[in-house]
Design a protein around this motif. Structure first.
Motif, short mmCIF file in Angstrom:
data_model
loop_
_atom_site.label_atom_id
_atom_site.label_comp_id
_atom_site.label_asym_id
_atom_site.label_seq_id
_atom_site.Cartn_x
_atom_site.Cartn_y
_atom_site.Cartn_z
N LEU A 164 0.36 8.75 -7.51
CA LEU A 164 -0.80 9.37 -6.88
C LEU A 164 -0.44 10.70 -6.24
O LEU A 164 0.72 10.95 -5.92
CB LEU A 164 -1.44 8.45 -5.84
CG LEU A 164 -0.71 8.18 -4.53
CD1 LEU A 164 -1.70 7.62 -3.51
CD2 LEU A 164 0.42 7.20 -4.71
N VAL A 199 -5.39 -3.47 -8.35
CA VAL A 199 -5.07 -2.30 -7.54
C VAL A 199 -6.37 -1.70 -7.02
O VAL A 199 -7.28 -1.41 -7.80
CB VAL A 199 -4.30 -1.23 -8.36
CG1 VAL A 199 -4.03 0.00 -7.49
CG2 VAL A 199 -3.00 -1.81 -8.90
N CYS A 225 -4.70 9.65 -9.50
CA CYS A 225 -3.72 8.57 -9.50
C CYS A 225 -3.48 8.05 -10.91
O CYS A 225 -4.22 8.35 -11.85
CB CYS A 225 -4.19 7.41 -8.60
SG CYS A 225 -5.75 6.65 -9.12
N VAL A 271 -2.22 4.18 -12.72
CA VAL A 271 -1.94 2.76 -12.53
C VAL A 271 -1.41 2.22 -13.84
O VAL A 271 -2.04 2.40 -14.89
CB VAL A 271 -3.21 2.00 -12.11
CG1 VAL A 271 -2.94 0.50 -12.01
CG2 VAL A 271 -3.75 2.53 -10.78
N THR A 320 0.85 -1.19 0.00
CA THR A 320 0.00 0.00 0.00
C THR A 320 0.88 1.23 0.00
O THR A 320 1.86 1.32 0.75
CB THR A 320 -0.93 0.01 1.23
OG1 THR A 320 -1.81 -1.10 1.17
CG2 THR A 320 -1.76 1.30 1.26
N LEU A 336 -3.27 3.84 -2.56
CA LEU A 336 -3.50 2.75 -3.50
C LEU A 336 -2.94 1.47 -2.88
O LEU A 336 -1.91 1.49 -2.22
CB LEU A 336 -2.80 3.01 -4.84
CG LEU A 336 -3.21 4.27 -5.61
CD1 LEU A 336 -2.29 4.46 -6.81
CD2 LEU A 336 -4.66 4.18 -6.07
N LEU A 351 2.85 2.68 -9.71
CA LEU A 351 1.70 3.43 -9.22
C LEU A 351 2.11 4.87 -9.01
O LEU A 351 3.24 5.15 -8.59
CB LEU A 351 1.18 2.85 -7.90
CG LEU A 351 0.75 1.38 -7.88
CD1 LEU A 351 0.38 0.97 -6.45
CD2 LEU A 351 -0.41 1.14 -8.82
N VAL A 390 -8.38 1.27 -6.02
CA VAL A 390 -8.26 2.70 -6.35
C VAL A 390 -9.36 3.54 -5.69
O VAL A 390 -9.44 4.74 -5.95
CB VAL A 390 -8.30 2.91 -7.88
CG1 VAL A 390 -7.11 2.24 -8.54
CG2 VAL A 390 -9.61 2.38 -8.47
N SER A 435 -8.37 6.92 -3.75
CA SER A 435 -7.57 7.97 -4.38
C SER A 435 -8.32 8.53 -5.58
O SER A 435 -8.79 7.78 -6.44
CB SER A 435 -6.20 7.44 -4.82
OG SER A 435 -5.45 8.47 -5.45
#
Length: 233
Positions: free
Chosen positions: A174, A77, A85, A87, A29, A179, A172, A79, A82
């Protein structure tokens, strides 16, 4: 990575985390930690874009601790926590750029989603604004990165490309919220059998999808056979 259809276990790389991001003890995370509390980010319920397209390219990113150079893999993932972000994944040794020339992303800015890849940026309307989890399927040799909705088992978008032979890393990015990764998952059957799947052939020249369902186990065995042949070469 010998048996790719059984899932790939990886975590986020703690050795290359920007100051604005924090990893959990499990390294599964990542949380955005704003160092300027006088400018709070909008909450997840906001429906209007909360970042400009240019600023989206500056999102702090963290890559996984695995380099993928062959095979087919699936991970998820979360999401839902968030609203700003990205991905996707990044080429090994390449700087993440604004136009996605060396990276491939599904980008979220409040309720708007875009695909960023190979110098292109396209809005994606098929993603539900309240989606909670994204499923990611990678076929390295096939040059495909596809995104799915695990809850409805629907295909969202596929990014066709050619990956750098040196490998790619899941990544990732953000600027709000957190996430979470879910890895070590087998490839779901709907990735191959869904009506919008990239892996379903055309039944005739007019582009109509086949309606005959093919059992997933034979498909799995075919994948394993070709991977073993590739290893023996």
């Amino acid at each position: 990575m010998e048996q790719s259809v059984y899932g790939l276990c990886f975590a986020l790389d703690p050795s290359a985390v920007p100051p604005s991001l924090r990893l959990s003890n499990s390294c599964l995370t990542v949380t955005y930690s704003d160092s300027t509390p006088s400018h709070p980010h909008p909450p997840i319920k906001v429906r209007k874009p909360v970042a400009t397209p240019d600023s989206m390219a500056l999102l702090p990113h963290v890559c996984a601790d695995v380099i993928i150079t062959r095979g087919q893999y699936y991970w998820e993932v979360d999401v839902c926590n968030s609203s700003v972000c990205r991905v996707g994944k990044n080429s090994l040794g390449c700087v993440i750029s604004s136009d996605g020339c060396s990276s491939w992303w599904l980008e979220r800015n409040a309720s708007a989603f875009r695909a960023v890849y190979d110098g292109s940026c396209e809005p994606i309307g098929a993603v539900p604004p309240g989606i909670k989890t994204l499923g990611i399927f990678l076929s390295f040799e096939g040059g495909i990165l596809s995104f799915h909705n695990p809850l409805t088992q629907e295909h969202l978008v596929t990014l066709p490309t050619r990956f750098n032979p040196s490998g790619v890393l899941p990544a990732l990015g953000l600027r709000q919220g957190r996430l979470s990764l879910r890895c070590g998952l087998p490839i779901p059957s709907y990735v191959f059998l869904g009506k919008d799947s990239t892996y379903r052939g055309l039944s005739c020249p007019n582009g109509v999808w086949r309606h005959r369902e093919v059992p997933f186990q034979p498909v799995r065995r075919v994948i394993q056979k070709f991977e073993k042949l590739a290893l023996s070469v």
